[in-house]
Design an enzyme around this catalytic site. Sequence first.
Site, short mmCIF file in Angstrom:
data_model
loop_
_atom_site.label_atom_id
_atom_site.label_comp_id
_atom_site.label_asym_id
_atom_site.label_seq_id
_atom_site.Cartn_x
_atom_site.Cartn_y
_atom_site.Cartn_z
CD1 TRP A 1 10.22 0.51 8.14
CD2 TRP A 1 9.50 -0.57 6.33
NE1 TRP A 1 10.59 1.25 7.04
CE2 TRP A 1 10.16 0.62 5.92
CE3 TRP A 1 8.96 -1.42 5.36
CZ2 TRP A 1 10.30 0.98 4.58
CZ3 TRP A 1 9.09 -1.05 4.02
CH2 TRP A 1 9.76 0.13 3.65
CD GLN B 1 9.78 -1.62 -0.48
OE1 GLN B 1 10.09 -1.97 0.65
NE2 GLN B 1 9.15 -0.48 -0.72
CG ASP C 1 2.05 2.24 4.59
OD1 ASP C 1 1.68 1.92 5.73
OD2 ASP C 1 3.14 1.93 4.10
CD1 TRP D 1 5.77 -4.76 3.35
CD2 TRP D 1 5.39 -5.03 1.17
NE1 TRP D 1 4.49 -5.22 3.20
CE2 TRP D 1 4.24 -5.39 1.87
CE3 TRP D 1 5.40 -5.11 -0.23
CZ2 TRP D 1 3.09 -5.85 1.23
CZ3 TRP D 1 4.25 -5.55 -0.86
CH2 TRP D 1 3.12 -5.92 -0.14
N PRO E 1 0.83 -1.21 0.00
CG PRO E 1 0.06 -0.97 2.19
CD PRO E 1 0.84 -1.89 1.30
CE LYS F 1 17.17 8.69 -5.69
NZ LYS F 1 17.09 8.85 -4.25
CE LYS G 1 5.85 15.88 -6.74
NZ LYS G 1 5.43 15.64 -5.39
#
Length: 1023
Positions: A515, A551, A87, A555, A48, A588, A591
Amino acid sequence: MRFAEVPIEVNFPALERDVLARWTRERTFEESIARRRGCPDYVFYDGPPFATGLPHYGHILTSYIKDVVPRYFTMRGRHVPRRWGWDCHGLPVEFEIEKRLGLADRKQIVEYGIDRFNAACKASVLEFAGEWRAIIGRLGRWVDFDHDYKTMDKSYMESVVWVFKELHRRGLIYLGNKVVPYCTRCQTTLSNFEARMDDATRPRQDPAITVRFRSDDEADEYFLAWTTTPWTLPSNVALAVGPDIDYVLAEKDGARYWIAEARAAVYGLKGEKRAKGRDLAGRRYRPLLPYFTETPNAFRVLTGDFVTAEDGTGIVHMAPAFGEDDNALCKANQIEGPNPVKDDGTFDPTVTDFAGKHVFEANPSIIHKLKEQGALFRRETYDHNYPHCWRCDSPLIYRAISTWFVEVTKFKQRMIAANQKIRWVPEHVRDGLFGNWLENARDWAISRNRFWGAPIPVWQCAQCKTIEVIGGSEDIKRLTGKEVEDWHRPAIDEITWPCKCGGTMARVPDVLDCWFESGSMPYAQVHYPFEHKREFEATFPGDFIVEYVAQTRGWFYTLVVLAAALFDERPFKDVVCHGVILAEDGRKMSKRLKNYPDPMEVVERHGSDALRVALLSSAVLRGADIRFSESSVRDAVRRLCIPLWNSLHYFTAYARIDGFEPEVNFMFPSPTRLDRYLLSEAERLRAGVGEAMARWDFAGSYDLIEEFITMLSTWYIRLNKQRLWRHGVDDDKRHAYHALYLALTTLARVAAPFLPFLMESVHAALGGGESVHLADWPEASPWRDEGISDEMRALRTVVRLARSVREEHKVKHRHPLRSVAIAGLPDDVIAANHDLLREELNVKDVVAVAHPEEAVAPQVKLDYTRLGKRLRGDVKKVQAAVDAGDYRIVDGRLAAAGHLLDAEDFSFRYVARGEGMGVAAEGNLVVVLDLASTPELVAEAQMRDLNRGLQDLRKKARLGYSDRVEIFIDSPALAAVVATHKDWLMEQVLAVAIREQPIAAPLAVEEIEVGDEKVTIALVRAA
Ligand SMILES: [Zn+2]
Ligand SMILES: [Zn+2]
């Protein structure tokens, strides 16, 4: 009419919006799940996201995969429920709210009120949920937002609490005072994997100083120690040496210094006396700074295996509160080190000189003080990759703190065993990145001295220290008679009860690492074990999971930890790790830099399917990082969407004219090889995509789809235009229609999960009725014919080679040529495809030659500069053998005169034997075109140019395929040729007349090139 009218021009984004409207109207997603109720479940775990920002390309990528996979398995007969998850908890949210409320630290949060603070967190976590829903929906991802789960749901939190209690019951939870990564700004511990996530370390420059510790026993003798954290020196209580490292005593400016022999030169020191580290053990030294001089057992040289002579001085200063090794070694030597750093990172009053200063700010003053008292030996700066807080970006420190741990080291072997049963894509992650990570797994610090999260469900009596671990609301009810209204702070903290000793049981104030909550997702999203117990147990472990490769430390890892601890199981069977999507400039996506296009604008320009193709067919799904550029999306439109649409347009247009209706019991196979080839390739596509999906090769699936569409549009349809163009419907035409219809309907179903919008439109245009996504994946067909597939592949190569010859000699394809000679194709294949080859190569005659040498001469050129050195005198022998034709080429290497030459040593090509010939070869196929021209061929070329021009003019005038026209050709020079070929031309362009006078009000006019001549042509609809 079964077939829809498919306009040649299409706006894919608009088409997708129509499809979306249809899905909503017909509730297609809900229906696709409902139809499979009772079928075996296919379970995938959805990581999520936080709704505190908008989705970026990484989310979009996983969203596409999380859509392709469930659509695919639904079509293959599985029940694939898909619930969206959010999340909600943890530092990211707290950090954001602190900023918004202008709260500087923990203290201010407590003053502001935990209830108000958490209420603000709660209000913010779903701020962008609406936007997410709109964006994910627009991408065409089917997922149930109406029944979403949130990690802050009461039911979710109760399961998390249950997980904690289960671990505790199994003796896998303990409270330890250990050195852990710590953020002084957020004032909380982080787990060791949070400190090591890929975005958690960044370059930082620190002072690196070498200080001298004065020996207590020998005058003018010192120990040199090196550190990049001068702020830990006030807490120094010991020095460590490696027992087997060689040390020397070196003299400089009247003083003598102990240093590792291997490091002495770096400091310009030269030693006379030598000792092993173990011989130095027990030596005493004077405290460097005056704050903790009374520490018992302190200020000795100790031996530690962790000491190396690779950097510094080979002597390590020990501050047990701030280093893991320091802590362990001092404990073993009965030294209780001081911890003078407060939660906010400032020195407490015991360090009188620097009290109130943050440790990083205190560094210069400490160095200054050491210099003043003559303890500073050398000062440098040190550039290293230093861990930073992944939320607030402050540099972390390592600090001893009382923390709750999961004793991962106790069941590490079970995790390793579980991992062996997981199928990783890419495969090497299992024993590489992830396997190594598991091998080095450490106990997991799970308590956070924070506010917005699931509570550590431990209640303790302040008086007798008894503890009680809670595993759900039933436990609370049993102890207090009260219901749990909310598992959040401060409500949960208000639940207390009297202890047997007369004291009060109150909750320890920490919350859980978020986590831990995401690792509990398989259980908590279904409120296990309080609800859905049987369903969960029947579907655990999950079938599939996909996230980005980092991850493995996030996760994926926490899922594996908890599944191994609770069920001695792997949490998921298959996992796909993808790479990172970088901006086009290789940096990367940022914005601030605006170095990438807004994803939704890309979707509105080219369509979501095209973005899906661009992302999922890239190397990012093979674990590599990719640079994203909008041109890859434009490319996908050009390569797949447009050719497919043109094919669909073409088929439906003719099928409508002829009123074609597919017959269920139509006679197969077709006598026409092209039809058999098309259906053979359709079956190859179906089987190939199935195999690719079985190994999670998404890019491979898209490759197959693209190959098929290319073959369909540039080969089958192009070669069949004459067949379908003919008037009326005979058996041959019926065969062509059936083949095309079956190929397109098969493609629509096979590719539906991969291009869900486009294939829905194709399916609909073919009269498919209800949504293609409710259909079954196609069954295996008997159409596969390897012989004909190989044959056609060879023919396509011949055509490609012939084109390259024409390009090389600048002979237009429309210009007919006398003949082609082909070597490498069996005679019967050439005979069977004689007409096709004549048509495709635009030649009058096709000749099969048994050996290329009949038509062309092989030419071998030796590379003398390379070979001269190696073969010396033998080069001449090799050349002589080559000249005599006494050589063989095997697997790209040349054998002659007893030597074997590598591909780089020579070049090989065929040259035409006669004048006016052109040659191209590939593998064993050799194509020789006779390029000589004749007046008849020139005339024919002119007619073809004219035909092409007039066909384009028909399109420009937007005429239907069956509209009749009258034409005018303004060229006296061509009059004779046109007169000769009049009938042919009129039939080609559906003209009823060629006018002799210019057309007064033409539907379209154009100036075209016919040979070297510029000619004006015009047409008008026939009366
Ligand atoms: Zn922080
Ligand atoms: Zn008590």
